[in-house]
Every structure is written in structure tokens, then in C-alpha cells.
Design a protein around this motif. Structure first.
Motif, PDB file in Angstrom:
ATOM      1  N   UNK A  69       0.814  -0.894   0.085  1.00  0.00           N
ATOM      2  CA  UNK A  69      -0.006   0.105  -0.051  1.00  0.00           C
ATOM      3  C   UNK A  69       0.772   1.345  -0.098  1.00  0.00           C
ATOM      4  N   UNK A  70       1.066   1.641  -1.066  1.00  0.00           N
ATOM      5  CA  UNK A  70       1.974   2.932  -1.313  1.00  0.00           C
ATOM      6  C   UNK A  70       1.206   4.260  -1.297  1.00  0.00           C
ATOM      7  N   UNK A  71       1.270   4.887  -0.226  1.00  0.00           N
ATOM      8  CA  UNK A  71       0.079   6.004   0.090  1.00  0.00           C
ATOM      9  C   UNK A  71       0.967   7.181  -0.332  1.00  0.00           C
ATOM     10  N   UNK A  72       0.220   8.317  -0.397  1.00  0.00           N
ATOM     11  CA  UNK A  72       0.756   9.560  -0.751  1.00  0.00           C
ATOM     12  C   UNK A  72       1.612  10.073   0.351  1.00  0.00           C
ATOM     13  N   UNK A  73       1.530   9.650   1.568  1.00  0.00           N
ATOM     14  CA  UNK A  73       2.328  10.038   2.937  1.00  0.00           C
ATOM     15  C   UNK A  73       2.874   9.239   3.561  1.00  0.00           C
ATOM     16  N   UNK A  74       1.974   7.914   3.591  1.00  0.00           N
ATOM     17  CA  UNK A  74       2.726   6.711   4.461  1.00  0.00           C
ATOM     18  C   UNK A  74       2.501   5.420   3.679  1.00  0.00           C
ATOM     19  N   UNK A  75       3.267   4.403   3.893  1.00  0.00           N
ATOM     20  CA  UNK A  75       3.225   3.194   2.990  1.00  0.00           C
ATOM     21  C   UNK A  75       3.333   1.952   3.908  1.00  0.00           C
ATOM     22  N   UNK A  76       2.463   0.864   3.605  1.00  0.00           N
ATOM     23  CA  UNK A  76       2.711  -0.275   4.623  1.00  0.00           C
ATOM     24  C   UNK A  76       2.367  -1.579   3.803  1.00  0.00           C
ATOM     25  N   UNK A  77       2.868  -2.454   4.553  1.00  0.00           N
ATOM     26  CA  UNK A  77       3.283  -4.022   3.876  1.00  0.00           C
ATOM     27  C   UNK A  77       2.361  -4.947   4.553  1.00  0.00           C
ATOM     28  N   UNK A  78       1.521  -5.821   3.825  1.00  0.00           N
ATOM     29  CA  UNK A  78       1.056  -7.004   4.619  1.00  0.00           C
ATOM     30  C   UNK A  78       1.276  -8.235   3.617  1.00  0.00           C
ATOM     31  N   UNK A  79       1.205  -9.329   4.264  1.00  0.00           N
ATOM     32  CA  UNK A  79       1.637 -10.441   3.563  1.00  0.00           C
ATOM     33  C   UNK A  79       1.084 -11.696   4.132  1.00  0.00           C
ATOM     34  N   UNK A  80       0.682 -12.871   3.573  1.00  0.00           N
ATOM     35  CA  UNK A  80       0.462 -13.917   3.574  1.00  0.00           C
ATOM     36  C   UNK A  80       1.238 -15.210   3.086  1.00  0.00           C
ATOM     37  N   UNK A  81       1.755 -16.140   3.939  1.00  0.00           N
ATOM     38  CA  UNK A  81       2.518 -17.201   3.475  1.00  0.00           C
ATOM     39  C   UNK A  81       1.422 -18.432   3.291  1.00  0.00           C
TER      40      UNK A  81
END
Length: 629
Positions: free
Chosen positions: A19-31
Motif C-alpha cells: 500500500x504505497x500511499x501519498x504520505x505513508x506506506x504499509x506492507x501486509x503478507x500471507x505465507x
């Protein structure tokens, strides 16, 4: 929480959502392990953020040196001492760069003056690629450090990772194409068909719906069959989407019930209004040169904590020696009236309320609930103000209890695993430009004498016609097909082995007109669809008895997915055959350009020669010999 099936694959797989946001970005994942129920996890530790427990996002910032080399990214770009290094080393900061990907049509075309320039000699795709590369490294480090046998686990999956990229509701194929180019440039996937297939796109609104489902936000509101509006209030955009559950479905299935919206009224625009106010308020003060720093401090403390219009607000930006009573600065703090701060939020609050009511007005299902997610939704003043406005319309406004700023990345993984949405609403009216058989009794045809021409078959045609494939605000299932039945003619057997079909959209408010010149500049080119049609060339006898050659085929389009998909179809001995088609997006044009068609759509069965559409869902249009609509 919705139940999830076990993973039925034969080998372990990793899915990453960025999730590359305008001001902040995050990462989620699943194995994904064979025979196991997949779980959604988040990356909660990043470089330079290790001391913050559960930090789920990093600033979307990159510093480049004078040679264009990446020097600091994310939280590392906000560390103490970085600003001094940047000044000494002549570094350039890239921030809000996501907005350079936006469509330049509509509201997006007025944003340029508010968006920081890209670093010298850098394109937005290159900057995006650098950030994606950094995000992958963060995910790798986190998984290796937090999972048992982490390095071995990463080695087992790193060669075939699937990626999910989220984007604002208003982005279309053009923006998705740029994002795909960036992920190829970053080295995360190869530039092959199999590499491209490892990337999925999902709108931030739909990702937020999946997050709400997984966090049981919808369990009570959907029981009565009412629709729900999802408001993803982020840093740059406000994304509005509406859904309802499928009543006759035995599984967790949902359908989009209104045209989704995207507005540039996210949290950064509160900051921009604060900056404008402070520049005027401090223009005669010695602190006018500190406005940038004061706004930064406002963003970090005052803005997220603001909740009461009756109380004065304080922005701590300096030391005990910083004082100017004429502008309410005392011991390094600027005092602002709560009513002034509230005005910074007002456009965003009004935008959300107005957009939600518009969703209610145009929805295919009655809406009773509104869910706010996203980092901006965590602000109490914004949430309470929106709730107050919408409660007057008998709408129940709520927000999840935990981590609303992780909604998009977690929801993007759920989109990949669970795929709850089965139908979507057409954003615009879609179709193609072509020619109609000339009808001298039709005033519209007579008015276009300059557009008359005779085809290779001898048919007199008038160009500049728009044939609608799919109207705006129509619910379309993922499997529903729409066809563009096309014919290309030539007097000699020199037809091209490939053909290109142009897809146009109408961005006006009402139904699209039948003729391009009546569109008042509201038609825009969406994409070109090309395919090999060398095998469908057939000889024909024209109206004058002369032989000509014809290519007769269908372009098959699926509008109900998160990406437009296309195939080519033709008949051989009465049996339909299909082949691949390539979709090419160009920069959006405001003018259709040359509409003299080389592709002539045939009329539907029993249609009048002056009317008809070359499109029909799921069923090919039959043609009268010698006619072209």
C-alpha cells in the motif's frame, strides 16, 4: 470474521501487498502452505522504526543524491541528522510522488502546482520502482527475522512471489500500466507474460471492504440487506465505494452498488490549507520563514489530535526563547483558535458527506451504514463531524476499532485470498468510434456531409459515430462479456495481419451522444486493443460486383474485473475460436483525433441502417449482407 478455505496449492507461496500511499506506506503478507488456512500478517518493524512497537507504516519519502542514487528511504529519511546530511550533500527529497501517477483528466489536472516536483532526471516510474525495491527489502528482513527458519523460508519463496498493488478508486488502466512498469523496473518481476501475471491490482475502496469484512465490521449492518459505504480517508485521496451482500449467495459474496468516487481531499490538503493560513498570519512576523517547519510540527501533533473547536490549539515548534505576542507565539508555541483549525478540515469533511449522499442517491440498493477507514479517519474531529452530518440523513457512521491505517494493505491480501466482490459498477460509459450506413432521410446524417466516404464494399458511410458498449452505473459481473463486432475492408488482399480497436469512454454527466462532435470534449481515448487477425481474411463481392477482402471478428471485453481484459473471437466453419489480444494504454487524450474508421462495426439483427450498436453482451451481433452501421 469470514471463514477462509485451506490453501490448495502444491507448494509454499508468498503473497505481498504494498500500500504505497501519498504520505505513508504499509506492507501486509500471507505465507500460503499447502493444506493450511492462510493468515494475513503485517510488517510491523522497519529500518529506523525498530524502537516503535507495532509500527505498521513508514513515510513515503526518498532522498536522492546529486548523482541520482538513493540515499535514504522511509523512516530512515526522517531520522535526526538526515536533514543536515541532505543539505550538505545536495540531496533531493521525493515525496507525494504517488500523485504524479494520477490521471490528468478531471480534478487531477489542477493539482500540479501543489505537488512537489520529482528529483532532477527522475521519472515517476523510476521513483516508484526505487520505493517498491525498498519495500521488498523491508518485507524480506521482517520475514527472515520473525519467522522460524526465516532465511530458509524466504529462499523457498522469493523466486515466485505474487504482488498485490492497491491504488485510488479513480485510477484506470493507464495508471495501472505505469505501476506495472515500475514493478518490472524494480526487478520484483520479469518483463514477461508470466511475470506480469504475478501482479494484481485492487482499488483502495475494495481493499477496505475486504478489511471490514475480515474485522467483522459488516456482520451486523449487512444482515438486514442494506448497502454500506466504505470511505477510505488517506493522505492524498478520499475514496468512496458502496457494496451490499449478494442475497442468494451461499458464500461471502458482495456486489458494488454505485459508481465509486475518488477525491483529492485527503489529509495533505488539510496541511496545505494550514500552510496558506500561516503564510498570511505570519507574513509580518520574524517567524514567516519558519512556516514549513511549523506546518511539519502541526502535521505531527496538532492535526492528528484535534478534536474540539472550542479549545485553542497549540503547535510547539521552537525553543523557550521564541516569542512574538502579536502572532500568539510564546515560549516556542504557536496558539491557534480551534475555529481556524476546523476550517482546514472543512473541505474534506464536506467532500465526504456530499459524496456519501451522492452514493445513496445513485445506489442500486438502499444504504444505511458508512464505514470510515484510513489514516485520516483516525482523526476524531473529522470522524465526529462526518458522523454529525450524516446522522441527519439516518446513516450510521462507524470505524473499526483497530489499526484503521492498515485497512488497505490487509484488505489487499484478503482480496487476493478471499475475492469477495463478484460484480462491479461501470465507472463511465464505454464504447468505440465508427461509421454508420448513410441515411439521407436522417437530419443528423445530412448535417455530416463532410464525413461521408465509400467503403471497399461500396457502402456509403458517415464517420464520427459513437457506439456504446456499456453505459455508466451498470452492475457488471466478473464473467459477463461484451463484444465489439468489427469489420475491416480493403479492395486488395493487403490487409494487416494485426488490427487495432480503439476503446473510448464518455466522461460527461448524462448519457453519451451518438456522435462524437456532440460530446463537447467529453469523449476521451481509453486504450487500444490489438490482435492478430491474419487468419480471418475472406474474399467478398461488393455492391458494385467487384471483389474486396474483409476481416470479420469480435473483440471480447470483460469490464467486471479490477483490470480490463480482452480477447479476439472469430468463426471457423461455424465454430467460435478465440485468441489473445493486447491492451495498450496511451496518455489520456482530450480529443479523439482522426475518427475516419478503418474498423466498421456491423449493425445488429433487424436494426435500421441509421442506428444500432456494434456491441452486445455475451452474444455476437448478426449482420445484414452489405450493411455497416
Amino acid at each position: 470474521m469470514a471463514t477462509r478455505s485451506v490453501y490448495k496449492g502444491s507448494r509454499r507461496k508468498l503473497v505481498l501487498a504494498f500500500d504505497i500511499g501519498t504520505t505513508f506506506s504499509g506492507i501486509s503478507y500471507s505465507i500460503l502452505d499447502p493444506g493450511q488456512v492462510p493468515e494475513i500478517k503485517g510488517v510491523t518493524r522497519f529500518p529506523a522504526n525498530e524502537h516503535i512497537s507495532g509500527a505498521s507504516k513508514i513515510p513515503t519519502i526518498i532522498y536522492y543524491d546529486a548523482q541520482g542514487k538513493v540515499r535514504a528511504v522511509g523512516a530512515e529519511a526522517t531520522c535526526e541528522g538526515i536533514l543536515e546530511q541532505a543539505q550538505d550533500g545536495n540531496w533531493t527529497k521525493a515525496e507525494w510522488f504517488k500523485l504524479h501517477l494520477r490521471s490528468k483528466i478531471g480534478a487531477g489536472k489542477t493539482l500540479t502546482e501543489h505537488i512537489p516536483d520529482l528529483p532532477p532526471n527522475k521519472t515517476v516510474i523510476e521513483v516508484f520502482a526505487d520505493f517498491l525495491r525498498y519495500m521488498l527489502q523491508c518485507a524480506k528482513s521482517y520475514i527472515e527475522d520473525t519467522h522460524a527458519n526465516g532465511p530458509d523460508l524466504w529462499t523457498s519463496v522469493e523466486g515466485d512471489i505474487d504482488f498485490v498493488l492497491s491504488h485510488p478508486n479513480g485510477w484506470e488502466g493507464t495508471e495501472q500500466t505505469q505501476m506495472r512498469k515500475a514493478i518490472v523496473l524494480s526487478g520484483l518481476i520479469p518483463d514477461t507474460d508470466s511475470g506480469h501475471s504475478r501482479v494484481s491490482f485492487v482499488t483502495e475502496g475494495e481493499a477496505s471492504l475486504h478489511y471490514a469484512i475480515q474485522n467483522s465490521v459488516l456482520s451486523t449492518s449487512m444482515k438486514k440487506g442494506n448497502g454500506i459505504v466504505i470511505v477510505d480517508a488517506g493522505g492524498g485521496t478520499i475514496d468512496i465505494s458502496s457494496y451490499s451482500d449478494v442475497a442468494d449467495s451461499t458464500t461471502n459474496s458482495y456486489e458494488e452498488i454505485a459508481v465509486p468516487q475518488c477525491h483529492f481531499h485527503g489529509a495533505i490538503f488539510v496541511s496545505l490549507l494550514a500552510k496558506v493560513f500561516l503564510e498570511e498570519f505570519l507574513k509580518d512576523s520574524d517567524f514567516v520563514d519558519d512556516v514549513e517547519h511549523i506546518v511539519k510540527c502541526f502535521n505531527e501533533t496538532t492535526k492528528p489530535r484535534f478534536r474540539n473547536i472550542e479549545e485553542p490549539q497549540y503547535v510547539k515548534f521552537g525553543s523557550l526563547r521564541d516569542n512574538d505576542p502579536l502572532v500568539n507565539i510564546r515560549i516556542g508555541q504557536l496558539k491557534l483558535a480551534g475555529s481556524d483549525v476546523a476550517k482546514f478540515f472543512e473541505p474534506s469533511i464536506n467532500c465526504i458527506a456530499t459524496s456519501v449522499l451522492e452514493q445513496c442517491r445513485t445506489s442500486h440498493t438502499k444504504i444505511a451504514h458508512v464505514v470510515l477507514v484510513g489514516g485520516f479517519a483516525a482523526n476524531d474531529w473529522m470522524f465526529n463531524s462526518v458522523s454529525k452530518l450524516l446522522s441527519k440523513q439516518d446513516l450510521n457512521v462507524l470505524r473499526p476499532e483497530n489499526h484503521v491505517n492498515k485497512a488497505v494493505s490487509d484488505g489487499a491480501i484478503s482480496f487476493y485470498l478471499d475475492h469477495f466482490v463478484r460484480s462491479r459498477v461501470s465507472r463511465l460509459a464505454y464504447g468505440t468510434m465508427g461509421a454508420r450506413a448513410y441515411a439521407p432521410w436522417d437530419a443528423e446524417h445530412r448535417a455530416r456531409q463532410k464525413d461521408l466516404y465509400r467503403s471497399a464494399s461500396g457502402q456509403l458511410l458517415v464517420s464520427g459515430a459513437f457506439f456504446i458498449a456499456l453505459p455508466k452505473n451498470v452492475q457488471v459481473s466478473e464473467t459477463k462479456e461484451f463484444r465489439i463486432s468489427m469489420v475491416q475492408e480493403a479492395r486488395y488482399r493487403m490487409l494487416s495481419s494485426s488490427i487495432t480497436c480503439e476503446v473510448w469512454c464518455y466522461r460527461g454527466m448524462g448519457p453519451p451522444p451518438q456522435w462524437e462532435d456532440l460530446g463537447a470534449g467529453k469523449f476521451s481515448h481509453l486504450c487500444d486493443i490489438s490482435a492478430n487477425v491474419s487468419h480471418v481474411i475472406q474474399p467478398r463481392i461488393g455492391l458494385t460486383g467487384q471483389m474486396y477482402y474483409e476481416q470479420d471478428f469480435d473483440m471480447v471485453l470483460l469490464f467486471g474485473l479490477t483490470e480490463l481484459k480482452a480477447q479476439i473471437a472469430w468463426k471457423e466453419n461455424g465454430v467460435e475460436k478465440r485468441g489473445p489480444a493486447k491492451i495498450v494504454y496511451d496518455p489520456v487524450s482530450d480529443a479523439p483525433g482522426d475518427t475516419t474508421p478503418t474498423l466498421l462495426p456491423p449493425p445488429p439483427t433487424n436494426s435500421h441502417p441509421s442506428g444500432g450498436s456494434p456491441f452486445s453482451p455475451s452474444k455476437k451481433n448478426k449482420k445484414k449482407k452489405g450493411n455497416r452501421a
